[in-house]
Design a protein around this motif. Sequence first.
Motif: not given
Length: 415
Positions: A58-66, A68-79
């Motif tokens: 869990n983290a907010n997506i698309h705008r994080g440099v850290h 976890l944010s990149q990981h959450a973004t990848d999973r969202y885009e995998e969806g």
Amino acid sequence: MNAPVTALEASLLDRSADFPILSQAVRGKRLAYLDNGATTQKPSVVIDALTEFYEHSNANIHRGVHWLSQHATDRYEEGREQVRRLLNAPKAKDIIFTRGTTESINLVAQTWGLQLKAGDEILVTDMEHHSNIVPWQLLCERTGAVLRHAKVLDDGELDVADFRSQLNEHTRLVGLAHVSNALGTVNPVADLVRMAHAAGALVLVDGAQAVAHAKVDVQALDCDFYAFSGHKIYGPTGIGALYVRSAILADLPPWQGGGDMIRTVSFEHSTWASGPQRFEAGTANIAGAVVLGVAIDYVLGVGLDRIAAHEAVLLNEATERMQALPGVRIIGTAPHKAGILSFLVDDIHPHDLGTILDTEGVAIRAGHHCAMPLMTRFGIPGTARASFALYNDSRDVDALVAGVQKAQKLFGVSR
Ligand code: PMP
């Protein structure tokens, strides 16, 4: 969708292991959940994936440099990629995440639709769900466009001749259910798209009742928009998607404004993100999109051809057994149907029928099914509806038939 009736796998899966809710007794009875048109139950992999996402990703997506944010973004885009796979869309960028079918259709009405002018026409059918009628009515009020509707035949098939005759040079958009939620009719979407395109109109397909029950291929259908809801395909509520043909998506004006949908913002002028992000303002249902991807993976793993064949067998069995009961009238007997059985029993009100079935642990839907114009067309206030999913089996049909017979007895109409 009417796959040949071959050997019925008694159950496609170990239902109690995969779907924990189904092993719970309801009113002291085995639960026969036949309200899948309204929403489907969730397999353990989907339920667990929600916890797993919040525990690990869990983290907010698309705008994080850290990380976890990149990981959450990848999973969202995998969806998003899983939705692309489900619909066989050309690119993941053709998929916009929404709250579901209703929001998908409203998005089209309130973006693409705003270019309509007085005299333009939108054509829907008499079997549409309210969510494929009312957004167009609201748009017509704003633009002066006219909403037309094609007839349905007595057996619940679309009157294709009437549909064709209503297409003309003013038709800008056709809104069409892939599968009717109230009748089970499967519309010949590819043919209807061809007719609409020949008249110069775009086509939006409401796939709410289709995606969980047979393979959908938006490229083969050649439709311009395709909408569905995650909760009807074993995924969570509050998440769904809209496929948009890429050439159309590129020119769609933004919808809701806010974070994530912009490229630059100044008080003088803002510019918009390209692709689906332009329509995903604010923090999205991140966990929902991730878990929808898991649900789709589950369904594709079981196999949509197997699911379609299984549900076709159940529909046939239920139809034959219900038809054999004196006093039962089936509403919707089109030759090409998906797993939905709408019916009336003598003059018992569908709500009373639903209540009696509930005492037997049988969950069905009763009412107008958000298709009031269709009920008016058939001259009835509503129906009782049993709708099937991959975890149903013959025991559910047994319980349905026994419940209807009990209702007839209670109402003194058994023969
Ligand atoms: N269209 C059809 C054919 C449906 O069956 C439904 C849900 N009953 C909808 C649209 C609306 O779906 P949702 O409420 O998930 O937006």
